[in-house]
Design a protein around this motif. Structure first.
Motif, PDB file in Angstrom:
ATOM      1  N   GLY A 145      65.129 -18.970 -93.175  1.00 44.79           N
ATOM      2  CA  GLY A 145      66.199 -18.009 -94.135  1.00 44.79           C
ATOM      3  C   GLY A 145      66.745 -19.053 -95.086  1.00 44.79           C
ATOM      4  N   SER A 146      67.558 -18.460 -95.833  1.00 41.26           N
ATOM      5  CA  SER A 146      68.369 -19.069 -96.909  1.00 41.26           C
ATOM      6  C   SER A 146      69.624 -19.170 -96.835  1.00 41.26           C
ATOM      7  CB  SER A 146      67.877 -18.462 -98.469  1.00 41.26           C
ATOM      8  OG  SER A 146      68.510 -17.168 -98.420  1.00 41.26           O
ATOM      9  N   PHE A 147      70.390 -20.501 -97.492  1.00 37.05           N
ATOM     10  CA  PHE A 147      71.806 -20.273 -97.335  1.00 37.05           C
ATOM     11  C   PHE A 147      72.286 -19.217 -97.980  1.00 37.05           C
ATOM     12  CE2 PHE A 147      70.137 -24.402 -95.943  1.00 37.05           C
ATOM     13  CZ  PHE A 147      70.951 -24.690 -95.021  1.00 37.05           C
ATOM     14  N   LYS A 148      71.658 -18.669 -99.060  1.00 44.84           N
ATOM     15  CA  LYS A 148      72.430 -17.734 -99.805  1.00 44.84           C
ATOM     16  C   LYS A 148      72.485 -16.269 -99.237  1.00 44.84           C
ATOM     17  CE  LYS A 148      71.198 -19.632-104.425  1.00 44.84           C
ATOM     18  NZ  LYS A 148      70.846 -19.638-105.672  1.00 44.84           N
ATOM     19  N   ASP A 149      71.459 -16.168 -98.381  1.00 51.96           N
ATOM     20  CA  ASP A 149      71.342 -15.071 -97.576  1.00 51.96           C
ATOM     21  C   ASP A 149      72.594 -15.298 -96.497  1.00 51.96           C
ATOM     22  OD1 ASP A 149      69.624 -13.645 -98.761  1.00 51.96           O
ATOM     23  OD2 ASP A 149      68.050 -14.217 -97.374  1.00 51.96           O
ATOM     24  N   LEU A 150      72.653 -16.265 -95.786  1.00 49.61           N
ATOM     25  CA  LEU A 150      73.794 -16.613 -94.842  1.00 49.61           C
ATOM     26  C   LEU A 150      75.244 -16.473 -95.486  1.00 49.61           C
ATOM     27  CD1 LEU A 150      72.652 -19.830 -92.969  1.00 49.61           C
ATOM     28  CD2 LEU A 150      72.425 -17.349 -92.162  1.00 49.61           C
ATOM     29  N   ALA A 151      75.393 -16.827 -96.984  1.00 57.27           N
ATOM     30  CA  ALA A 151      76.521 -16.485 -97.548  1.00 57.27           C
ATOM     31  C   ALA A 151      76.983 -14.971 -97.601  1.00 57.27           C
ATOM     32  CB  ALA A 151      76.484 -17.096 -98.733  1.00 57.27           C
ATOM     33  N   GLU A 152      75.967 -14.255 -97.473  1.00 56.15           N
ATOM     34  CA  GLU A 152      76.123 -12.829 -97.407  1.00 56.15           C
ATOM     35  C   GLU A 152      76.663 -12.270 -96.236  1.00 56.15           C
ATOM     36  OE1 GLU A 152      75.642 -10.763-100.091  1.00 56.15           O
ATOM     37  OE2 GLU A 152      74.966 -12.139-101.514  1.00 56.15           O
TER      38      GLU A 152
END
Length: 245
Positions: A145-152
């Motif tokens: 996964g990506s950190f930008k997705d986690l930020a969502e």
């Protein structure tokens, strides 16, 4: 590194050995504290599991000895870990790393999913692969996964205004992806064949430099982004621990 040079200017002591890091002692303490369990938690262990994390620093014939392709794979074999998390491994490393699969390791292809040219994840050109011993473990689950997705998905108090745009890794001006993926993480859930114990192993490379403050002395926004990514990952791991304690 064992020698000072470039960004590696801070002398720190790990297990009695002095090495040089881009992070000073306080920054190292902050980063590692995100993943330390409180006293009394996680103290019951059914088996001993050895892990290794190794930043290969791309494939460079002029790299320092430990990361030269001629030596790096042998170092992994000498350490003989049960699970290995690699950072900055690229397609140039494939032939070298194939030796690990001949020595009883299985490969989880890290964050390669979204590269539209090679059907690999992107994250620039480095993959963060994971290897584990097939004799010891059964694969339960894997993913990335990506950190930008986690930020969502997660709100981290005090980091609401963090500038995620400086994490441009994975875009490479459109060559590797149709979107700006940013830094990523990969993971495996493994079941110990002998004990039945299930573990979650996560591998990543946090944001480093090249941000909007890269010309500033302390690159404050780069440090904040690394801390934010660490806290995002810790929040995700806490949720995963409910399913895989």
């Amino acid at each position: 590194k064992t020698e000072m040079g470039g960004d590696y200017v801070n002398a720190i002591t790990i297990a009695g050995v002095t090495v040089y890091s881009p992070y000073d002692a306080d920054e190292m303490k902050t980063l590692t504290s995100f993943f330390n369990q409180p006293d009394g938690e996680g103290t019951e262990q059914n088996s001993t599991i050895s892990v290794l994390t190794y930043n290969l620093e791309y494939k460079r014939d002029d790299a320092w000895e430990g990361r030269n392709p001629a030596n790096a794979v042998q170092i992994i074999l000498d350490v003989n870990p049960d699970v290995v998390g690699l950072q900055e491994d690229t397609e140039d490393w494939n032939d070298y790393l194939a030796v690990l699969e001949n020595k009883g390791y299985a490969n989880i292809a890290g964050n390669r999913k979204y590269n539209k040219w090679t059907n690999k994840f992107g994250n620039g050109w480095a993959f963060n692969d994971i290897y584990y011993k097939t004799e010891k473990f059964e694969l339960v689950k894997s993913g990335c996964g990506s950190f930008k997705d986690l930020a969502e998905d997660y709100v981290i108090e005090g980091y609401e205004e963090t500038d995620m745009s400086i994490d441009s890794q994975g875009d490479a001006e459109g060559w590797f992806s149709d979107e700006d993926i940013g830094r990523t993480y990969s993971y495996v859930v493994l079941k110990d064949k002998a004990t039945g114990e299930v573990i979650l192993f996560v591998n990543t490379h946090l944001h480093y430099g090249d941000g909007t403050s890269s010309t500033d002395e302390k690159c404050a926004d780069d440090h904040v982004l690394r801390e934010y990514q660490s806290r995002l990952l810790a929040a995700w791991m806490a949720d995963m621990a409910d399913e895989y304690p």
